[in-house]
Design an enzyme around this catalytic site. Structure first.
Site, PDB file in Angstrom:
ATOM      1  N   GLY A  27       8.370  -4.821  -1.819  1.00  0.00           N
ATOM      2  CA  GLY A  27       8.226  -3.394  -2.092  1.00  0.00           C
ATOM      3  C   GLY A  27       8.873  -2.599  -0.984  1.00  0.00           C
ATOM      4  N   SER A  28       9.083  -1.317  -1.238  1.00  0.00           N
ATOM      5  CA  SER A  28       9.607  -0.466  -0.174  1.00  0.00           C
ATOM      6  C   SER A  28       9.213   0.975  -0.456  1.00  0.00           C
ATOM      7  CB  SER A  28      11.119  -0.594  -0.066  1.00  0.00           C
ATOM      8  OG  SER A  28      11.711  -0.230  -1.284  1.00  0.00           O
ATOM      9  N   GLY A  29       9.206   1.760   0.605  1.00  0.00           N
ATOM     10  CA  GLY A  29       8.937   3.190   0.477  1.00  0.00           C
ATOM     11  C   GLY A  29      10.052   3.924   1.201  1.00  0.00           C
ATOM     12  N   PHE A  31       9.997   5.247   4.132  1.00  0.00           N
ATOM     13  CA  PHE A  31      10.029   4.859   5.537  1.00  0.00           C
ATOM     14  C   PHE A  31       9.334   3.520   5.755  1.00  0.00           C
ATOM     15  CE2 PHE A  31      10.184   9.521   5.479  1.00  0.00           C
ATOM     16  CZ  PHE A  31      11.414   9.702   6.095  1.00  0.00           C
ATOM     17  N   SER A  32       9.512   2.618   4.818  1.00  0.00           N
ATOM     18  CA  SER A  32       8.878   1.309   4.999  1.00  0.00           C
ATOM     19  C   SER A  32       9.550   0.235   4.160  1.00  0.00           C
ATOM     20  CB  SER A  32       7.392   1.375   4.598  1.00  0.00           C
ATOM     21  OG  SER A  32       7.269   1.417   3.198  1.00  0.00           O
ATOM     22  N   ASN A  33       9.401  -0.997   4.613  1.00  0.00           N
ATOM     23  CA  ASN A  33       9.701  -2.173   3.798  1.00  0.00           C
ATOM     24  C   ASN A  33       8.427  -2.986   3.751  1.00  0.00           C
ATOM     25  OD1 ASN A  33      12.461  -1.902   3.137  1.00  0.00           O
ATOM     26  ND2 ASN A  33      13.019  -2.471   5.237  1.00  0.00           N
ATOM     27  N   VAL A  34       8.117  -3.533   2.588  1.00  0.00           N
ATOM     28  CA  VAL A  34       6.901  -4.340   2.481  1.00  0.00           C
ATOM     29  C   VAL A  34       7.309  -5.770   2.122  1.00  0.00           C
ATOM     30  CG1 VAL A  34       4.671  -4.621   1.330  1.00  0.00           C
ATOM     31  CG2 VAL A  34       5.525  -2.327   1.837  1.00  0.00           C
ATOM     32  N   ASP A 146      -2.910  10.562  -1.550  1.00  0.00           N
ATOM     33  CA  ASP A 146      -1.737  10.197  -2.363  1.00  0.00           C
ATOM     34  C   ASP A 146      -2.110   9.094  -3.364  1.00  0.00           C
ATOM     35  OD1 ASP A 146       0.828  10.467  -3.283  1.00  0.00           O
ATOM     36  OD2 ASP A 146       1.734   9.233  -1.715  1.00  0.00           O
TER      37      ASP A 146
HETATM   38  N1  LIG Z   1      -1.182  -4.683  -0.150  1.00  0.00           N
HETATM   39  C1  LIG Z   1      -0.120  -4.780  -0.924  1.00  0.00           C
HETATM   40  N2  LIG Z   1       0.042  -5.820  -1.750  1.00  0.00           N
HETATM   41  C2  LIG Z   1       1.148  -5.899  -2.524  1.00  0.00           C
HETATM   42  N3  LIG Z   1       2.139  -5.001  -2.560  1.00  0.00           N
HETATM   43  C3  LIG Z   1       2.026  -3.934  -1.761  1.00  0.00           C
HETATM   44  C4  LIG Z   1       0.904  -3.765  -0.897  1.00  0.00           C
HETATM   45  N4  LIG Z   1       1.068  -2.626  -0.215  1.00  0.00           N
HETATM   46  C5  LIG Z   1       2.242  -2.095  -0.644  1.00  0.00           C
HETATM   47  N5  LIG Z   1       2.828  -2.879  -1.565  1.00  0.00           N
HETATM   48  C6  LIG Z   1       4.090  -2.629  -2.281  1.00  0.00           C
HETATM   49  O1  LIG Z   1       4.987  -1.928  -1.437  1.00  0.00           O
HETATM   50  C7  LIG Z   1       5.271  -0.617  -1.969  1.00  0.00           C
HETATM   51  C8  LIG Z   1       5.416   0.375  -0.829  1.00  0.00           C
HETATM   52  O2  LIG Z   1       4.237   0.387  -0.054  1.00  0.00           O
HETATM   53  P1  LIG Z   1       3.617   1.765   0.463  1.00  0.00           P
HETATM   54  O3  LIG Z   1       3.375   2.669  -0.712  1.00  0.00           O
HETATM   55  O4  LIG Z   1       2.450   1.443   1.326  1.00  0.00           O
HETATM   56  O5  LIG Z   1       4.835   2.307   1.335  1.00  0.00           O
HETATM   57  P2  LIG Z   1       5.254   3.802   1.679  1.00  0.00           P
HETATM   58  O6  LIG Z   1       6.380   3.749   2.656  1.00  0.00           O
HETATM   59  O7  LIG Z   1       4.062   4.551   2.102  1.00  0.00           O
HETATM   60  O8  LIG Z   1       5.760   4.320   0.266  1.00  0.00           O
HETATM   61  P3  LIG Z   1       6.121   5.834  -0.140  1.00  0.00           P
HETATM   62  O9  LIG Z   1       7.335   6.249   0.616  1.00  0.00           O
HETATM   63  O10 LIG Z   1       6.372   5.686  -1.640  1.00  0.00           O
HETATM   64  O11 LIG Z   1       4.893   6.644   0.164  1.00  0.00           O
HETATM   65  C9  LIG Z   1       4.113  -0.326  -2.919  1.00  0.00           C
HETATM   66  O12 LIG Z   1       4.465   0.599  -3.920  1.00  0.00           O
HETATM   67  C10 LIG Z   1       3.811  -1.731  -3.464  1.00  0.00           C
HETATM   68  O13 LIG Z   1       4.730  -2.067  -4.481  1.00  0.00           O
END
Ligand SMILES: Nc1ncnc2c1ncn2[C@@H]1O[C@H](COP(=O)(O)OP(=O)(O)OP(=O)(O)O)[C@@H](O)[C@H]1O
Length: 368
Positions: A27-29, A31-34, A146
């Protein structure tokens, strides 16, 4: 091996070495990579690793003071993607904060986009867990800010849900302003923020979570506004133009949109025949946030009797409803491994070592 921190039940941090198996990006946002995969030390567990950075004033904060870590260290609940450990690394002159979180294999928004439909029992099961998560947050004076299907992760087969992404969460006692119309993704944004109110309250999460619950029950987005004005118009189309009492209670000016008669949530969809579902939605989708039922009271509503029934009912996949008896408890103990006593010196040393480490996957180097 990474030098990072664990979290004690008291919320204090202690230094610990962390190790992972092969992690894959899941996953990614903005400002993040998951990344997802196995953690191999100090515990064996499937985890999600969120590597987050920021471009605001928080970018030079030490990891222990990163807001998302600060908030997550104060909460622990089975319906939350809990922070288990954290560390930091440097990439491209930025501090990347690495959060080791409880993992769940499915993201609700992705399931929705794949056309997955939930039956009523599953929709109730997941809604119960979502409201138990926000009940826990409210008990800790935290607002998620959110709640949306992208931030709801699930194990669909087991019938388990966890609320994720605490990047926008706030503690109520800080007296910050919300930023009104710019907070909470539009479809899930409550009327008070759309009208320009800047107060944080747990009722914000109640509105957003009910919009998410509606999607579980009806398989479509409740209020899909094209912009702020359209969002207000759609809401007013169901609940009517806010009364003088509502406007006064929220403390805002009257919204400049056409006056409409209330159609009521029942007329909004004819498929949800269960009156308990409407009772729930009518109690949480109130224009005035002060009139919305709290999460703890929502959990007591008849809509969830079927989830609590003993013997536990079987779901359509033949698997029993998980045991959620402890979900309504708001104080859960963190399951920690050995907890070495942390003194200030070792904590500072671990932070320095952690900061001087290089990137986990290298990908963070290429993103700004
Ligand atoms: N605990 C988890 N288990 C599985 N997948 C996850 C988990 N946490 C996050 N992800 C995946 O990663 C994606 C991005 O995570 P997250 O929303 O925490 O990041 P973000 O940078 O805050 O995103 P945004 O910029 O959209 O607010 C999620 O939409 C989801 O698909």
């Amino acid at each position: 091996m990474w030098s990072g921190f664990g979290i004690k039940d008291s919320g204090e941090f202690y230094p610990v070495s962390l190790q992972f198996g092969g992690l894959q990006r899941c996953g990614s946002g903005r400002f993040s990579n998951v990344y997802c995969g196995p953690m191999t030390s100090p515990i064996h567990k499937e985890i999600a690793l969120k590597n987050a950075w920021s471009d605001t004033e928080t970018r030079h904060l030490p990891t222990t003071q990163y807001p998302e870590i600060q908030i997550l260290s104060k909460i622990f609940h089975p319906a939350i993607s809990n922070l288990l450990y954290f560390y930091s690394m440097n990439a491209n002159e930025k501090t990347v904060h690495c959060l080791v979180l409880d993992y769940m294999p499915n993201e609700m928004a992705r399931l929705r986009d794949q056309g997955v439909k939930f039956d009523i029992l599953d929709a109730k099961l997941f809604t119960f867990q979502l409201f138990s998560a926000i009940g826990h947050l409210a008990s800790k004076n935290i607002v998620h800010m959110d709640i949306k299907p992208q931030n709801v992760v699930m194990d669909r087969a087991k019938g388990l849900l966890k609320l994720a992404d605490f990047g926008n969460a706030r503690r109520l006692e800080t007296n910050e302003k919300t930023g009104g119309s710019y907070q909470v993704t539009r479809f899930y944004r409550p009327p008070e923020l759309l009208f320009g109110c800047e107060k944080f309250t747990p009722a914000i999460d109640i509105w957003s979570a009910t919009c998410v619950a509606f999607e579980l029950f009806a398989n479509r987005i409740l209020f899909k506004g094209k912009d702020t004005k359209d969002q207000i118009t759609l809401i007013i189309g169901v609940f009517g133009y806010p009364t003088d009492e509502d406007i006064k209670s929220i403390g805002v000016k009257r919204p400049r949109v056409a006056r409409k008669e209330a159609r009521g949530i029942e007329t909004f969809t004819s498929k949800m025949l269960d009156s308990d579902i409407y009772e729930f939605m009518k109690s949480t989708l109130k224009i005035d946030p002060k009139k919305r039922k709290s999460a703890v009271d929502v959990l007591k509503m008849p809509i969830f009797d079927v989830i609590k029934a003993v013997p536990r009912k079987k779901r359509s996949n033949g698997i029993e409803i998980p045991d959620l008896i402890r979900y309504t408890e708001m104080n859960h103990k963190r399951e920690t491994e050995v907890e070495p006593a942390a003194d200030i010196e070792t904590t500072e040393k671990a932070e320095k070592e952690s900061k001087s480490s290089s990137s986990h996957s290298g990908e963070e180097d290429n993103r700004k």
